[in-house]
Design an enzyme around this catalytic site. Structure first.
Site, PDB file in Angstrom:
ATOM      1  N   ALA A   1       0.824  -1.213   0.000  1.00 26.33           N
ATOM      2  CA  ALA A   1       0.000   0.000   0.000  1.00 26.33           C
ATOM      3  C   ALA A   1       0.858   1.264   0.000  1.00 26.33           C
ATOM      4  O   ALA A   1       1.108   1.865  -1.046  1.00 26.33           O
ATOM      5  CB  ALA A   1      -0.937  -0.023   1.214  1.00 26.33           C
ATOM      6  N   ARG A   2       1.336   1.667   1.183  1.00 26.89           N
ATOM      7  CA  ARG A   2       2.176   2.858   1.321  1.00 26.89           C
ATOM      8  C   ARG A   2       3.307   2.548   2.295  1.00 26.89           C
ATOM      9  O   ARG A   2       3.082   1.942   3.346  1.00 26.89           O
ATOM     10  CB  ARG A   2       1.350   4.053   1.824  1.00 26.89           C
ATOM     11  CG  ARG A   2       0.325   4.577   0.825  1.00 26.89           C
ATOM     12  CD  ARG A   2       1.023   5.216  -0.381  1.00 26.89           C
ATOM     13  NE  ARG A   2       0.070   5.729  -1.359  1.00 26.89           N
ATOM     14  CZ  ARG A   2      -0.342   5.065  -2.428  1.00 26.89           C
ATOM     15  NH1 ARG A   2       0.107   3.816  -2.642  1.00 26.89           N
ATOM     16  NH2 ARG A   2      -1.200   5.600  -3.275  1.00 26.89           N
TER      17      ARG A   2
ATOM     18  N   ASP B   1       6.507  -3.966  -1.232  1.00 27.81           N
ATOM     19  CA  ASP B   1       6.387  -3.387  -2.574  1.00 27.81           C
ATOM     20  C   ASP B   1       6.522  -1.873  -2.517  1.00 27.81           C
ATOM     21  O   ASP B   1       6.597  -1.222  -3.560  1.00 27.81           O
ATOM     22  CB  ASP B   1       5.025  -3.772  -3.175  1.00 27.81           C
ATOM     23  CG  ASP B   1       4.938  -3.476  -4.659  1.00 27.81           C
ATOM     24  OD1 ASP B   1       5.848  -3.895  -5.398  1.00 27.81           O
ATOM     25  OD2 ASP B   1       3.970  -2.808  -5.071  1.00 27.81           O
TER      26      ASP B   1
ATOM     27  N   GLU C   1      10.716   6.570  -2.076  1.00 26.93           N
ATOM     28  CA  GLU C   1      10.622   5.871  -3.347  1.00 26.93           C
ATOM     29  C   GLU C   1      11.482   6.580  -4.393  1.00 26.93           C
ATOM     30  O   GLU C   1      11.341   7.795  -4.581  1.00 26.93           O
ATOM     31  CB  GLU C   1       9.158   5.831  -3.830  1.00 26.93           C
ATOM     32  CG  GLU C   1       8.203   5.098  -2.892  1.00 26.93           C
ATOM     33  CD  GLU C   1       8.291   3.592  -3.027  1.00 26.93           C
ATOM     34  OE1 GLU C   1       9.078   3.111  -3.863  1.00 26.93           O
ATOM     35  OE2 GLU C   1       7.594   2.892  -2.291  1.00 26.93           O
TER      36      GLU C   1
ATOM     37  N   HIS D   1       7.076  -1.870  -7.090  1.00 23.91           N
ATOM     38  CA  HIS D   1       5.804  -1.138  -7.135  1.00 23.91           C
ATOM     39  C   HIS D   1       5.491  -0.600  -8.536  1.00 23.91           C
ATOM     40  O   HIS D   1       5.001   0.521  -8.709  1.00 23.91           O
ATOM     41  CB  HIS D   1       5.838   0.028  -6.127  1.00 23.91           C
ATOM     42  CG  HIS D   1       4.456   0.522  -5.753  1.00 23.91           C
ATOM     43  ND1 HIS D   1       3.474  -0.288  -5.253  1.00 23.91           N
ATOM     44  CD2 HIS D   1       3.912   1.766  -5.798  1.00 23.91           C
ATOM     45  CE1 HIS D   1       2.380   0.417  -5.014  1.00 23.91           C
ATOM     46  NE2 HIS D   1       2.631   1.674  -5.341  1.00 23.91           N
TER      47      HIS D   1
ATOM     48  N   GLY E   1       3.953  -2.813 -11.006  1.00 27.81           N
ATOM     49  CA  GLY E   1       3.234  -3.890 -11.670  1.00 27.81           C
ATOM     50  C   GLY E   1       2.320  -3.418 -12.789  1.00 27.81           C
ATOM     51  O   GLY E   1       2.065  -4.144 -13.741  1.00 27.81           O
TER      52      GLY E   1
END
Length: 356
Positions: free
Chosen positions: A52-53, A77, A82, A101, A103
């Site tokens: 999620a985050r 993920d 980031e 992250h 996908g």
């Protein structure tokens, strides 16, 4: 419930779960929800997955839990920064699986997204069905099509109730009868609430924002499903205000929304065009008075529907029964004509309702 899943509070979940996966938005309440105190409540050997985050997990606390064996493994993920910096100590953990992250960024995924968007735009422009819309209940195209007439009915019933009621609303109660009571009625509920709101809002309420707008006003929204097979498919809306409760009920007849009852008095009329609603004592002369006033003002009557209370079994007593009228006209009846209608002492209420 169908999958046998038990809903528990967070502390219970932490203590019982073998795997904990995160799929939620980042809010002040969820920021670093997996912290050192949370890990301390978990079973030894728990596994953590966060897709999620990154900010949902305290990285330092997770690293300590993984090093101690409290967390047997983690799949991340997302990260607090980031992309993650190369010297992020979490990346050195052997029991970590990290993914980037992205996908949805493959060539195949992007092509599918473009096709799906085109299909959904075509569906909306040709049928009015918004498939997979954000912030709307998820229904299949067939469900949208079958419920569409009842969505319109609920919106018009709510609007009609708001026009003929008195006082400030504080609650909207919806009851569904017949086969529609077996359906997902979220859209119908939203439409009914939007209809009530649009009586007094400067900006239009819709299926998406109706419930938040009602919540902002402190309204209580209640639904009830009456799945009686013998009952006609209909919707009843009770609008409660600080001055009382107005009840309206409607049905879909030949794919058109129609009013069938007001405050328990049967009176069938179209929920379309220019309407005038009257409440009056059931005494002679009212219909003639109404026709005369509208005629003198050049207003042509297209339809005149009447209804009155059922007489009690023990007689009428000293008081006249209450009657209602819904008059459809070729143009809206202005306020000055409504005032003239009220000059007949038997008429207690005269309201105009206009549907575009």
């Amino acid at each position: 419930a169908d999958l046998g899943v038990e809903l528990v509070d967070l502390n219970t979940l932490y203590g019982k779960a073998d795997y904990i996966t995160l799929h939620m938005a980042l809010t002040p309440e969820t920021d670093r929800m997996l912290s050192a105190p949370a890990f301390a409540k978990m079973k030894d050997g728990v596994r953590i997955i966060n897709v999620a985050r990154g900010e949902l997990v305290d990285n330092a606390a997770l690293q300590d839990a993984m090093a101690s064996g409290k967390v047997a493994g983690a799949g991340l993920d997302v990260f607090q920064k980031e992309p993650p910096v190369p010297d992020n100590p979490l990346l050195a953990q052997e029991n970590l699986i990290a993914t980037p992250h992205i996908g949805g960024s493959t060539e195949e995924a992007q092509e599918i997204v473009g096709v799906r968007i085109a299909e959904q735009v075509i569906e909306y422009l040709t049928t009015g069905v918004a498939i997979n819309a954000v912030n709307m209940p998820a229904l299949s195209p067939d469900q949208y099509k079958s419920l569409g007439p009842y969505v319109e009915l609920a919106e018009r019933l709510g609007n009609f109730a708001a026009h003929v009621s008195t006082g400030n609303p504080n609650a909207v109660r919806l009851t569904y009868f017949g086969k529609i009571a077996e359906s997902n009625t979220n859209l119908i509920r939203n439409a009914g609430v939007a209809g009530v709101l649009n009586r007094s809002l400067s900006r239009k309420a819709n299926l998406v924002n109706a419930l938040p707008l009602a919540k902002d006003r402190g309204w209580n929204i209640v639904e009830k499903h009456e799945k009686r097979a013998s009952h006609v498919d209909s919707i009843r809306i009770e609008l409660e205000t600080d001055s009382g409760t107005t009840t309206v009920e409607g049905a879909v007849v030949l794919d058109k929304p129609r009013l069938v009852q007001v405050d328990g008095i049967y009176c069938e009329a179209p929920l379309a065009g220019h309407l005038t609603f009257l409440k009056n004592e059931d005494v002679p002369g009212v219909i003639g008075h109404v026709g005369g006033v509208l005629g003198r003002n050049g207003i042509n009557i297209a339809n005149f529907s009447l209804g009155r209370q059922d007489a009690p079994a023990n007689g009428n007593g000293d008081h006249p029964l209450e009657a209602i009228s819904v008059i459809e006209s070729d143009e809206i009846v202005p306020d000055i004509v409504l005032v003239e209608l009220l000059k007949n002492q038997a008429i207690r209420m005269a309201r105009s309702v206009e549907f575009c």
